[in-house]
Design a protein around this motif. Sequence first.
Motif, short mmCIF file in Angstrom:
data_model
loop_
_atom_site.label_atom_id
_atom_site.label_comp_id
_atom_site.label_asym_id
_atom_site.label_seq_id
_atom_site.Cartn_x
_atom_site.Cartn_y
_atom_site.Cartn_z
N ASP A 65 -121.56 20.69 -21.05
CA ASP A 65 -120.34 20.83 -20.26
C ASP A 65 -120.57 21.74 -19.06
N ASP A 66 -121.31 22.82 -19.27
CA ASP A 66 -121.64 23.76 -18.19
C ASP A 66 -122.49 23.08 -17.12
N ALA A 67 -123.46 22.27 -17.56
CA ALA A 67 -124.32 21.55 -16.61
C ALA A 67 -123.50 20.57 -15.77
N ARG A 68 -122.59 19.87 -16.40
CA ARG A 68 -121.73 18.92 -15.67
C ARG A 68 -120.84 19.67 -14.66
N ALA A 69 -120.31 20.80 -15.07
CA ALA A 69 -119.40 21.57 -14.20
C ALA A 69 -120.13 22.27 -13.06
N ASN A 70 -121.39 22.65 -13.30
CA ASN A 70 -122.10 23.47 -12.32
C ASN A 70 -123.31 22.80 -11.69
N GLY A 71 -123.56 21.54 -12.02
CA GLY A 71 -124.56 20.75 -11.33
C GLY A 71 -126.02 21.10 -11.57
N PHE A 72 -126.35 21.53 -12.77
CA PHE A 72 -127.77 21.77 -13.07
C PHE A 72 -128.27 20.77 -14.10
N LYS A 73 -129.60 20.65 -14.17
CA LYS A 73 -130.26 19.78 -15.15
C LYS A 73 -130.76 20.64 -16.30
N HIS A 88 -127.94 11.27 -27.95
CA HIS A 88 -126.83 11.13 -27.01
C HIS A 88 -127.31 10.61 -25.66
N PRO A 89 -127.53 9.30 -25.56
CA PRO A 89 -128.02 8.72 -24.30
C PRO A 89 -127.07 8.96 -23.13
N GLU A 90 -125.80 9.25 -23.41
CA GLU A 90 -124.87 9.53 -22.34
C GLU A 90 -125.17 10.85 -21.61
N TRP A 91 -126.08 11.63 -22.16
CA TRP A 91 -126.51 12.87 -21.50
C TRP A 91 -127.75 12.68 -20.64
N ALA A 92 -128.30 11.49 -20.60
CA ALA A 92 -129.58 11.24 -19.92
C ALA A 92 -129.57 11.70 -18.47
N ASP A 93 -128.44 11.61 -17.80
CA ASP A 93 -128.37 12.02 -16.39
C ASP A 93 -128.56 13.52 -16.20
N LEU A 94 -128.44 14.29 -17.27
CA LEU A 94 -128.61 15.75 -17.19
C LEU A 94 -130.01 16.20 -17.58
#
Length: 96
Positions: A65-73, A88-94
């Motif tokens: 959640d923090d990565a999504r909110a703050n734009g880090f990988k 959780h393949p839905e996290w692959a973009d992170l």
Amino acid sequence: MADIEITITDDGDKGAYRTPVEGSEVGAELTWHRRGDARVADHTFTPPAARGKGIAFKLVQAMIDDARANGFKIKPLCPYVVAQFDKHPEWADLRA
């Protein structure tokens, strides 16, 4: 499992997601260190008596959640975090 209160620390090059664990002097934590633009999730710990209750997963979810909110990988290094990314393949973009 009931909601837990997670404290996030960010000291620039390192940080953690932590929560107290009822009945334990030691809390649960997920620690990270910075590598370039990514945060390397390097260690997850839950006291033995509290394992299997979803606490570690909630720490990983807080980092997601923090990565999504703050734009880090996130570079998963801790075996638990690697396993959660694989589930959780839905996290692959992170994933860095």
